[in-house]
Write an enzyme that holds these catalytic residues in place. Structure first.
Site, PDB file in Angstrom:
ATOM      1  N   GLY A  53       0.825  -1.221   0.000  1.00  0.00           N
ATOM      2  CA  GLY A  53       0.000   0.000   0.000  1.00  0.00           C
ATOM      3  C   GLY A  53       0.855   1.265   0.000  1.00  0.00           C
ATOM      4  N   ASP A  79      10.877  -6.344   2.469  1.00  0.00           N
ATOM      5  CA  ASP A  79      10.006  -7.205   3.281  1.00  0.00           C
ATOM      6  C   ASP A  79      10.305  -8.633   2.874  1.00  0.00           C
ATOM      7  OD1 ASP A  79       7.643  -8.507   4.508  1.00  0.00           O
ATOM      8  OD2 ASP A  79       6.815  -6.476   4.620  1.00  0.00           O
ATOM      9  N   ASP A 109       6.731   0.664   8.142  1.00  0.00           N
ATOM     10  CA  ASP A 109       5.453   0.213   8.695  1.00  0.00           C
ATOM     11  C   ASP A 109       5.647  -1.225   9.189  1.00  0.00           C
ATOM     12  OD1 ASP A 109       2.726   0.591   9.296  1.00  0.00           O
ATOM     13  OD2 ASP A 109       2.050  -0.205   7.368  1.00  0.00           O
ATOM     14  N   LYS A 149       4.046   0.660  16.331  1.00  0.00           N
ATOM     15  CA  LYS A 149       2.891  -0.235  16.544  1.00  0.00           C
ATOM     16  C   LYS A 149       2.978  -0.819  17.942  1.00  0.00           C
ATOM     17  CE  LYS A 149       2.797  -1.497  11.676  1.00  0.00           C
ATOM     18  NZ  LYS A 149       1.412  -1.488  11.234  1.00  0.00           N
TER      19      LYS A 149
HETATM   20  C1  LIG Z   1       1.403  -3.771   8.480  1.00  0.00           C
HETATM   21  S1  LIG Z   1       2.324  -4.694   7.369  1.00  0.00           S
HETATM   22  C2  LIG Z   1       2.886  -3.431   6.286  1.00  0.00           C
HETATM   23  C3  LIG Z   1       1.864  -2.944   5.310  1.00  0.00           C
HETATM   24  C4  LIG Z   1       2.446  -2.074   4.237  1.00  0.00           C
HETATM   25  N1  LIG Z   1       2.973  -0.826   4.769  1.00  0.00           N
HETATM   26  C5  LIG Z   1       1.439  -1.750   3.156  1.00  0.00           C
HETATM   27  O1  LIG Z   1       1.163  -0.564   2.956  1.00  0.00           O
HETATM   28  O2  LIG Z   1       0.966  -2.661   2.498  1.00  0.00           O
HETATM   29  C6  LIG Z   1       3.746  -5.059   8.284  1.00  0.00           C
HETATM   30  C7  LIG Z   1       4.822  -5.748   7.504  1.00  0.00           C
HETATM   31  O3  LIG Z   1       6.010  -5.813   8.289  1.00  0.00           O
HETATM   32  C8  LIG Z   1       6.721  -6.901   7.771  1.00  0.00           C
HETATM   33  N2  LIG Z   1       7.873  -7.250   8.634  1.00  0.00           N
HETATM   34  C9  LIG Z   1       7.871  -7.811   9.861  1.00  0.00           C
HETATM   35  N3  LIG Z   1       9.145  -7.983  10.264  1.00  0.00           N
HETATM   36  C10 LIG Z   1       9.938  -7.510   9.283  1.00  0.00           C
HETATM   37  C11 LIG Z   1      11.344  -7.409   9.118  1.00  0.00           C
HETATM   38  N4  LIG Z   1      12.192  -7.831  10.063  1.00  0.00           N
HETATM   39  N5  LIG Z   1      11.817  -6.853   7.978  1.00  0.00           N
HETATM   40  C12 LIG Z   1      10.984  -6.421   7.018  1.00  0.00           C
HETATM   41  N6  LIG Z   1       9.641  -6.501   7.127  1.00  0.00           N
HETATM   42  C13 LIG Z   1       9.131  -7.039   8.238  1.00  0.00           C
HETATM   43  C14 LIG Z   1       5.678  -7.985   7.638  1.00  0.00           C
HETATM   44  O4  LIG Z   1       6.112  -8.998   6.750  1.00  0.00           O
HETATM   45  C15 LIG Z   1       4.496  -7.195   7.108  1.00  0.00           C
HETATM   46  O5  LIG Z   1       4.416  -7.295   5.707  1.00  0.00           O
END
Ligand SMILES: C[S@@+](CC[C@H](N)C(=O)[O-])C[C@H]1O[C@@H](n2cnc3c(N)ncnc32)[C@H](O)[C@@H]1O
Length: 312
Positions: free
Chosen positions: A181, A197, A235, A264
């Site tokens: 997004g 990601d 995010d 968060k």
């Molecule tokens: C709330 S979602 C993000 C949504 C995104 N901003 C969008 O607009 O679609 C949180 C994301 O953090 C990622 N995440 C968690 N730990 C992570 C890491 N160590 N490195 C990169 N991404 C990570 C998850 O895989 C997930 O896709």
């Protein structure tokens, strides 16, 4: 001097604790509105801060409306109690347009006051408020087909509150980008996006011009491997204290100009981490209307050309 803080919907307890930590004990509570003596303090969980409040007697709805009109034109009502009487006053005030915002756009600049009826015969009003939007609530003309989820709305809101957004040719790092997004927002603005990601991007977002995906952990990413970045977005679903360490690493690298990151909270709110973000010089920490149990950290850096590793 009286200041009132309108809690973000569902987060009055967080706001009360934040104010207590800032030394504002004994706030009078009027539903979501916390009324304190003293000048305003930084309050991330406030959707709107009412500065220099005045209390006015309400002899009639007409005289109350006139008293507000004599102060300024634009007023928005917060009426959790005494709504019928409050609505009669609001009906006698000039109409304030609240059209949904078409992104990208700057926030309105016309002064927008707030008022409430504390009692049928007592009104609290503030001509100057922190949010340019009525009760801190902003609605957008949404895009229901382009982005893969609704996360784009909180990024739109953060950029509107900043009054700045990435432009063509600017380099953005989008950490925790999947399904895309935020990357969709940035690519639509013409920016170059490195989306990080372990999970993949939505195929349509991945195919947008300027988008490159790196299937890595954001915490393992070395600033040197990325080069100069105009905007770092995050995010990532992680604890705020871990995000703080990541932000500090990128800040000390001198390679990032601007930051927009979501803090968060899972379970209890980590007020210490939120305060540590807010203490970073120049930082804003806000609860945006489109945030859930989250805060948004915004930091604008020096102008282009003043950064380590800037390209000529
Ligand atoms: C709330 S979602 C993000 C949504 C995104 N901003 C969008 O607009 O679609 C949180 C994301 O953090 C990622 N995440 C968690 N730990 C992570 C890491 N160590 N490195 C990169 N991404 C990570 C998850 O895989 C997930 O896709």
């Amino acid at each position: 001097m009286t200041t009132a803080y309108l809690a973000a919907d569902g987060f009055a307890d967080q706001l009360q604790e934040e104010l207590r930590r800032a030394g504002c004990d004994g706030a009078r509570r009027h539903e979501r509105l916390l009324v304190c003596e003293g000048p305003a303090v930084a309050a991330a969980w406030a959707a709107n801060i009412w500065h220099d409040c005045v209390e006015l007697p309400v002899e009639s709805t007409g005289s109350a409306a006139k008293a507000l009109r004599d102060i300024q034109r634009n007023w928005v009502m917060y009426a959790p109690l005494h709504h019928r009487r409050a609505a009669l006053i609001q009906d006698r005030l000039p109409h304030v347009s609240a059209k949904p915002v078409v992104f990208p756009a700057r926030a309105p600049t016309a002064p927008l006051g707030s008022w409430t009826l504390l009692a049928p015969d007592r009104l609290l009003a503030a001509a100057r408020c922190s949010s340019p939007f009525a009760n801190g609530e902003v609605a957008f003309v949404e895009d229901r087909t382009g982005p893969p989820n609704r996360a784009y709305l909180k990024l739109w809101e953060g950029l509107v509150r900043l009054g700045r957004w990435p432009g063509p040719g600017e380099r953005c790092l989008d950490l925790g980008a999947s399904p895309g997004g935020w990357t969709w927002v940035l690519a639509r603005l013409g920016a170059e996006v490195i989306a990080v990601d372990k999970a993949p991007l939505d195929a349509r977002v991945a195919a947008m011009p300027g988008v490159a995906w790196r299937g890595e952990s954001a915490f393992a990413l070395e600033p040197e491997s990325v080069g100069a970045i105009d905007w770092l977005f995050s995010d990532i679903a992680c604890y705020p204290a871990r995000l703080l360490r990541l932000v500090e690493r990128w800040r000390s690298s001198g390679r990032v100009r601007n930051f927009v990151c979501t803090l968060k909270f899972q379970g209890a709110t980590d007020h210490d981490a939120a305060a540590a973000f807010a203490a970073i010089p120049g930082a804003q920490v806000l609860h945006l209307h489109h945030n859930k149990h989250e805060l948004t950290f915004l930091l604008m850096g020096p102008s282009k050309g003043a950064m380590a590793g800037d390209r000529p």
